[in-house]
Design an enzyme around this catalytic site. Structure first.
Site, PDB file in Angstrom:
ATOM      1  N   CYS A   1       0.808  -1.228   0.000  1.00 39.95           N
ATOM      2  CA  CYS A   1       0.000   0.000   0.000  1.00 39.95           C
ATOM      3  C   CYS A   1       0.841   1.279   0.000  1.00 39.95           C
ATOM      4  O   CYS A   1       0.320   2.353  -0.299  1.00 39.95           O
ATOM      5  CB  CYS A   1      -0.957  -0.009   1.196  1.00 39.95           C
ATOM      6  SG  CYS A   1      -2.046  -1.447   1.246  1.00 39.95           S
TER       7      CYS A   1
ATOM      8  N   ASN B   1     -10.149  -0.024  -0.008  1.00 41.50           N
ATOM      9  CA  ASN B   1      -8.689   0.026   0.026  1.00 41.50           C
ATOM     10  C   ASN B   1      -8.167  -0.573  -1.272  1.00 41.50           C
ATOM     11  O   ASN B   1      -8.254  -1.781  -1.488  1.00 41.50           O
ATOM     12  CB  ASN B   1      -8.187  -0.766   1.243  1.00 41.50           C
ATOM     13  CG  ASN B   1      -6.671  -0.763   1.371  1.00 41.50           C
ATOM     14  OD1 ASN B   1      -5.950  -0.407   0.438  1.00 41.50           O
ATOM     15  ND2 ASN B   1      -6.176  -1.191   2.517  1.00 41.50           N
TER      16      ASN B   1
ATOM     17  N   HIS C   1      -3.090   7.119   2.198  1.00 38.78           N
ATOM     18  CA  HIS C   1      -3.558   5.825   1.721  1.00 38.78           C
ATOM     19  C   HIS C   1      -4.965   5.596   2.252  1.00 38.78           C
ATOM     20  O   HIS C   1      -5.232   5.773   3.440  1.00 38.78           O
ATOM     21  CB  HIS C   1      -2.605   4.734   2.214  1.00 38.78           C
ATOM     22  CG  HIS C   1      -3.136   3.356   2.042  1.00 38.78           C
ATOM     23  ND1 HIS C   1      -3.678   2.909   0.868  1.00 38.78           N
ATOM     24  CD2 HIS C   1      -3.218   2.307   2.908  1.00 38.78           C
ATOM     25  CE1 HIS C   1      -4.066   1.654   1.008  1.00 38.78           C
ATOM     26  NE2 HIS C   1      -3.803   1.269   2.239  1.00 38.78           N
TER      27      HIS C   1
END
Length: 332
Positions: A126, A289, A259
């Site tokens: 990520c 996500n 993020h």
């Protein structure tokens, strides 16, 4: 013949942004209905209260990371007023590549119809886009490139355990891209990257391929509480470090684009930086996500909605498996 000295660029700037989401959109209720058929219970309320997620996009079975990356790249090039032939560096941040090799970046290069420039993947989960942007910035500043295409692209739906409601409701698929170019005026002001392999086990896909067979477990595993605790701590530290490097203050920030993992983590970081929540760019509610794609996706959406404007000071932050984390401060 005397060799030509490399052309060093004093600065780099983002000149264009782009993104792409696969057409299939699943609301929490639609996902809950699908999971219920396999005996897994969850609900829209349960997901929203814990994560802030309301929907996500999943790629069709025949869509790979490079297929998502391609339209995102084209949109970024169009926004920058560039052609694919102008690009002399392609970086793709991904944890879900099309194949073991070649890199997804080389496949994107092929699909763009260009050849010859450097192309490779960056794997920092990520945090991958922050890592890739930092690498591109360094290569441009040292004369190895002038115009870089930096992409985050993921198909995390391929590695989810749909019997584990604590993880399968969190992730989505998508791609985001930027064009980063050499500039005579400051753009990227400072970057900060870190990793700590001691925390490998709290977020991982502990499988591989040996002799044509999967060895280990090819599905995502996460200790949510451990990830949450570590993420909140390291994101604040990275934010303060990158501000200090650039000689800027918290009050100089116009936007925070973290993020997009969990709304509580994102809001906690903003509050620690004394940043009003209306200066926090949020897309996790609609995208879930999307790992390495989440930051460039959010940046592009903020630019196209008229939130992030030229001259704004923006902080990008990522944290992911590895354990990796980092931040980029830029004047857009």
């Amino acid at each position: 013949m005397t060799p030509t000295a490399p052309s060093f660029a004093p600065y780099t700037r983002i000149t264009g942004t782009g993104s792409y989401l696969p057409p299939r959109r699943l609301t929490n209720q639609q996902l809950a209905d699908e999971l219920a058929r396999d005996g897994v219970e969850t609900s829209d309320q349960w997901i929203v209260e814990r994560t802030g997620i309301r929907a996500r996009h999943f790629a069709d079975a025949d869509m790979a990371a490079s297929d998502l990356a391609l339209p995102a790249a084209r949109h970024a090039l169009e926004a920058a007023g560039r052609q694919a032939a102008d690009v002399d560096l392609i970086l793709v941040a991904t944890s879900t590549p099309d194949m073991i090799f070649p890199s997804t970046a080389c496949l994107v290069q092929q699909k763009l119809g260009v050849h010859g420039c450097a192309a490779f993947d960056v794997q920092a989960v990520c945090s991958g886009f922050v890592y890739a942007l930092t690498v591109a910035d360094a290569m441009i500043r040292t004369g190895s490139a002038r115009c870089a295409l930096v992409i985050g692209s993921e198909v995390f739906s391929r590695i989810l355990d749909f019997k584990d409601r604590t993880t399968c409701v969190l992730f989505g698929d998508g791609a985001g891209a930027v064009v980063l170019e050499a500039s005579d005026t400051p753009g990227l002001l400072a970057t900060e990257l870190h990793a700590d392999g001691r925390h490998v086990g709290i977020l991982c896909v502990p499988g591989t391929v040996v002799g044509g067979k999967v060895i280990g477990d090819p599905l995502l595993k996460m200790d949510g509480k451990a990830v949450f605790k570590l993420a909140v701590s390291v994101l604040e530290d990275a934010a303060r470090a990158v501000l200090a490097k650039a000689g800027r203050q918290e009050s100089d920030l116009d936007w925070l684009i973290p993020h997009q993992a969990n709304i509580r983590i994102m809001q906690s970081t903003a509050k620690k930086l004394k940043l009003p929540l209306d200066k926090l760019v949020v897309t996790v509610d609609e995208h879930g996500n999307t790992s390495a794609a989440s930051i460039p996706l959010a940046l592009d959406h903020a630019v196209r909605r008229g939130q992030v404007k030229r001259g704004d000071t923006v902080m990008l932050e990522g944290v992911g498996g590895g354990f990796t984390w980092g931040a980029v401060l830029l004047d857009f």
